[in-house]
Design a protein around this motif. Sequence first.
Motif, PDB file in Angstrom:
ATOM      1  N   HIS A  94       4.806   2.567 -17.406  1.00  0.00           N
ATOM      2  CA  HIS A  94       5.239   3.380 -16.269  1.00  0.00           C
ATOM      3  C   HIS A  94       6.656   2.949 -15.865  1.00  0.00           C
ATOM      4  O   HIS A  94       6.849   2.318 -14.828  1.00  0.00           O
ATOM      5  CB  HIS A  94       4.285   3.210 -15.087  1.00  0.00           C
ATOM      6  N   ARG A 125       2.233   0.321  -4.003  1.00  0.00           N
ATOM      7  CA  ARG A 125       1.765   1.563  -3.352  1.00  0.00           C
ATOM      8  C   ARG A 125       2.936   2.484  -3.053  1.00  0.00           C
ATOM      9  O   ARG A 125       2.845   3.707  -3.231  1.00  0.00           O
ATOM     10  CB  ARG A 125       1.015   1.210  -2.070  1.00  0.00           C
ATOM     11  N   ARG A 128       4.085   3.918  -6.352  1.00  0.00           N
ATOM     12  CA  ARG A 128       3.113   4.918  -6.805  1.00  0.00           C
ATOM     13  C   ARG A 128       3.379   6.268  -6.139  1.00  0.00           C
ATOM     14  O   ARG A 128       3.353   7.315  -6.802  1.00  0.00           O
ATOM     15  CB  ARG A 128       1.693   4.442  -6.497  1.00  0.00           C
ATOM     16  N   LEU A 140      -3.487  -1.172  -9.477  1.00  0.00           N
ATOM     17  CA  LEU A 140      -2.390  -1.783  -8.716  1.00  0.00           C
ATOM     18  C   LEU A 140      -2.605  -3.274  -8.561  1.00  0.00           C
ATOM     19  O   LEU A 140      -1.659  -4.067  -8.679  1.00  0.00           O
ATOM     20  CB  LEU A 140      -2.259  -1.126  -7.349  1.00  0.00           C
TER      21      LEU A 140
END
Length: 347
Positions: A94, A125, A128, A140
Amino acid sequence: MGFREIFGILPEATAQAPGRVNLLGEHTDYQEGYVLPSPLPYLTQVEAARAEGRVEAYSETLRELRARPLGSPPQGDFLDYLLGVVWALGEAGHPVEGARFYVRSDLPMGAGLSSSAALEVAALRALRALYRLPLSDLELALLAQRAEAEYVGVRCGLMDQMASSLGRVGQALFLDTRTLAYENLPLPPGTRVAVLDLGLKRRLAEGAYNERRQEAEEAARRLGVRALRDVADLCLVESLPSPLDRRARHIVGENLRVLRGVEALRRGDARAFGELMTQSHRSLSRDYEVSLPELDALVEEALQAGALGAKLTGAGFGGAVVALVPEGEWRAFKDRLEARLAGLKIL
């Protein structure tokens, strides 16, 4: 002061995550054991926006602005944790092109309340949301632990990040760190968790934590098991040379204390649970040797002031003490400790 004043733009995402105390299960997570942390009602909040090729961050607590290019090695400051989570995301497929962060927190740093995991989870978070990454809260937590262990260099287990990502304030997170099975359990009725902080700062990356972890790994190797979680008989550890026998005795005994603690929580037995907390501290002090005289004394003060149980929380070598206190005795408990111990903060 805020994000716009520091970076000249508005944030694109905001997220937060709590710190934690560990009620039982200290130094078991890196031996695939059981842990029982509880998230705190104290948070680290992160505002974030995109950036190109770098990570920039301002810490409101430290009043510091730092920036480094992606791929930079760690330098021993708070930015390491943010570069670490960006690195971990990239390693997991990612890739993040960069980010700006504004960090504020009411968690004491260095007190064993997992401020680093709260920062990592909050930042993940925010990323994300910012990059619309298809990641679960469990994923996570795993990424946050990888960032701290492999990038920052603290070979931590998984407990802190799991508690911050999956736990619920006011409950205990029973976690099997081997299978990642977890369950949130209510704390004993009529009790309150107190955090007692004398300001005993610590730095885990300076070697003592990693040394204990190496000793535990050597103990498991000599006993012929994958992890000390697989040792069911405490008598087996007596065959080990010193100090490996004491290190293994703590971890094997601590796993048993967690399982007994879960039974006590299920039946709402606050007194039994508190006694297990105190047993845990004495094992951490005598067998794992991660306490300090000041922490030992603070545990005894808490017990004399009316706590049902008390122990250091976190990896030790400083930090804070967690105590289980009857709700009806909270005011008297707090007043007595504050009168006896100058500089003590009670959360």
